[in-house]
Design a protein around this motif. Structure first.
Motif, PDB file in Angstrom:
ATOM      1  N   HIS A 141       1.025  -1.146  -0.153  1.00  0.00           N
ATOM      2  CA  HIS A 141       0.029   0.080  -0.084  1.00  0.00           C
ATOM      3  C   HIS A 141       1.138   1.469  -0.134  1.00  0.00           C
ATOM      4  CE1 HIS A 141      -3.828  -2.110   0.970  1.00  0.00           C
ATOM      5  NE2 HIS A 141      -3.280  -2.829   1.749  1.00  0.00           N
ATOM      6  N   GLN A 196      -6.984  -0.467  11.352  1.00  0.00           N
ATOM      7  CA  GLN A 196      -6.485   0.780  11.909  1.00  0.00           C
ATOM      8  C   GLN A 196      -5.202   0.760  12.310  1.00  0.00           C
ATOM      9  OE1 GLN A 196     -10.139   2.135  13.725  1.00  0.00           O
ATOM     10  NE2 GLN A 196      -9.723   4.085  13.342  1.00  0.00           N
ATOM     11  N   GLY A 227      -3.450  15.882   7.388  1.00  0.00           N
ATOM     12  CA  GLY A 227      -4.203  14.552   7.298  1.00  0.00           C
ATOM     13  C   GLY A 227      -3.834  13.748   8.453  1.00  0.00           C
ATOM     14  N   GLN A 251      -5.712   6.302   4.585  1.00  0.00           N
ATOM     15  CA  GLN A 251      -7.095   6.116   4.546  1.00  0.00           C
ATOM     16  C   GLN A 251      -7.430   4.958   5.438  1.00  0.00           C
ATOM     17  OE1 GLN A 251      -8.700   5.878   0.412  1.00  0.00           O
ATOM     18  NE2 GLN A 251      -6.975   7.467  -0.257  1.00  0.00           N
ATOM     19  N   ASN A 286      -0.434   7.010   1.166  1.00  0.00           N
ATOM     20  CA  ASN A 286      -1.936   7.671   1.178  1.00  0.00           C
ATOM     21  C   ASN A 286      -2.968   6.221   1.598  1.00  0.00           C
ATOM     22  OD1 ASN A 286      -3.708   9.691   0.723  1.00  0.00           O
ATOM     23  ND2 ASN A 286      -4.289   8.777  -1.235  1.00  0.00           N
ATOM     24  N   ASP A 287      -2.584   5.151   0.898  1.00  0.00           N
ATOM     25  CA  ASP A 287      -3.671   4.053   1.282  1.00  0.00           C
ATOM     26  C   ASP A 287      -3.562   3.968   2.668  1.00  0.00           C
ATOM     27  OD1 ASP A 287      -4.299   3.648  -1.399  1.00  0.00           O
ATOM     28  OD2 ASP A 287      -2.661   2.449  -1.912  1.00  0.00           O
ATOM     29  N   ASN A 317      -8.062   5.749   8.868  1.00  0.00           N
ATOM     30  CA  ASN A 317      -9.388   6.423   9.090  1.00  0.00           C
ATOM     31  C   ASN A 317     -10.416   5.575   8.869  1.00  0.00           C
ATOM     32  OD1 ASN A 317      -8.218   9.220   9.577  1.00  0.00           O
ATOM     33  ND2 ASN A 317      -7.562   9.327   7.564  1.00  0.00           N
ATOM     34  N   GLY A 318     -10.177   4.361   8.581  1.00  0.00           N
ATOM     35  CA  GLY A 318     -11.302   3.548   8.561  1.00  0.00           C
ATOM     36  C   GLY A 318     -12.009   3.088   9.587  1.00  0.00           C
ATOM     37  N   MET A 328      -6.066  12.234  11.616  1.00  0.00           N
ATOM     38  CA  MET A 328      -6.130  10.850  11.855  1.00  0.00           C
ATOM     39  C   MET A 328      -5.789  10.600  13.100  1.00  0.00           C
ATOM     40  SD  MET A 328      -4.119   8.001  12.091  1.00  0.00           S
ATOM     41  CE  MET A 328      -2.530   8.436  11.394  1.00  0.00           C
TER      42      MET A 328
END
Length: 320
Positions: free
Chosen positions: A116, A133, A149, A123, A119-120, A126-127, A153
């Motif tokens: 990953h 996480q 970001g 994300q 950036n992946d 943040n799930g 998070m």
């Protein structure tokens, strides 16, 4: 496993997991490799530095449930054959996995993917899957000067209702010495959390990020009287990182120092000594005054610790 070339096969945790992964969980449920007379603290977020010892009952139960879940067994009868203390937590964990699928390793894929981008990972962090996480925060490269970001998070995860997510968010902040107003504010709030482990880790993180304020120092002093050893340790780390402490806290520290001498707890004696050296121009005067009515042996231990700390400090100066 050694013949197959697996790394770190000597770790006790892997011994337990290998047995379960090979389908021998029923046998494992009747075995306890290590029975510790006194529980000790293990920080799950620092696994790379200090791997887990043999699995405790809670971890064993989850591993058994994960094995059933990945095999598509919704309610296997073999769980009922476990020794009593494993049955209920195993069923509870399996019910949770069946309901949420909250696991980084999904049955369909059979293995995790670390392929990953940053950036992946952000994300994923943040799930809504707690396990994902946690894995994402362990793979993110956290910048000391937090990008917007990352700060958002981390702040959100520090506020999570899931304690494991909170602990790993603390670890992510600690590993990067990350700073940010919102993050620091959450750290200070968490030093007074109801969970002892969270309080301790938040204090250590705050200290290592050099973000202690007056209230934090008072909180660190209050930890000296805690019944959990690792909370006392966290309080000492916080106090030792402070350049000074208020008089109201000094009395608590002095009493804790005397207790450490009385129990011959040399680790804590050393931490108290390091703190005294940071706060006082001549800590020996304070130590002699404090111990003048105590057993003479305590003063000997105290002065030996002080001399050792001084030698270390002088060695560090000459080395630099």
């Amino acid at each position: 496993m050694n013949q197959s070339g697996f790394e770190t096969t000597e770790l006790p945790e892997f011994v337990d997991l290998a047995v379960i992964g090979c389908g021998l969980g029923l046998l494992q449920s009747e075995i306890s490799f290590v029975q510790e007379k006194q529980a000790r603290f293990w920080d799950a977020t620092r696994w790379n530095m200090t791997p887990r010892p043999f699995l405790d009952d809670s971890a064993l139960a989850y591993a058994m449930a994960w094995k059933a879940w990945t095999a598509g067994e919704k309610d296997p009868g073999w769980i009922g054959s476990f020794r009593g203390e494993l049955v209920r937590p195993s069923r509870k964990s399996l019910k949770y996995l069946n309901k949420t699928s909250d696991c980084f390793i999904q049955p369909a894929s059979g293995k995790p993917s670390a392929d990953h981008s940053q950036n992946d990972w952000l994300q994923i962090a943040n799930g809504k899957s707690a396990s994902s996480q946690i894995i994402a925060m362990r793979n993110l490269i956290i910048e000391e000067q937090l990008a917007s970001g990352q700060e958002r998070m981390l702040t959100d995860n520090l506020r999570s209702s899931n304690q494991d997510v909170v602990l790993h968010a603390l670890a992510a902040v600690e590993s990067a010495n990350a700073s940010g107003d919102e993050v620091v504010e959450e750290l200070r709030i968490l030093t007074e959390d109801r969970h002892a482990e969270t309080r301790a880790k938040a204090m250590i993180t705050l200290a290592r990020c050099s973000e202690l304020d007056e209230r934090s120092v008072e909180t660190a002093a209050s930890m000296i009287n805690d019944g959990a050893r690792y909370v006392v340790f966290a309080g000492l780390v916080g106090l030792a990182a402070s350049k000074s402490i208020p008089d109201s806290a000094l009395g608590i520290v002095e009493r804790g120092y005397v207790r450490a001498l009385q129990t011959c707890d040399y680790e804590f004696v050393g931490l108290f000594t390091a703190a005294f050296m940071r706060w006082m121009d001549d800590p020996e005067v304070q130590i002699r005054r404090l111990l003048e009515h105590e057993e003479p042996g305590y003063l000997t231990i105290a002065l030996d610790s002080l001399n050792e700390m001084r030698e270390q400090a002088d060695g560090a100066k000459s080395g630099s």
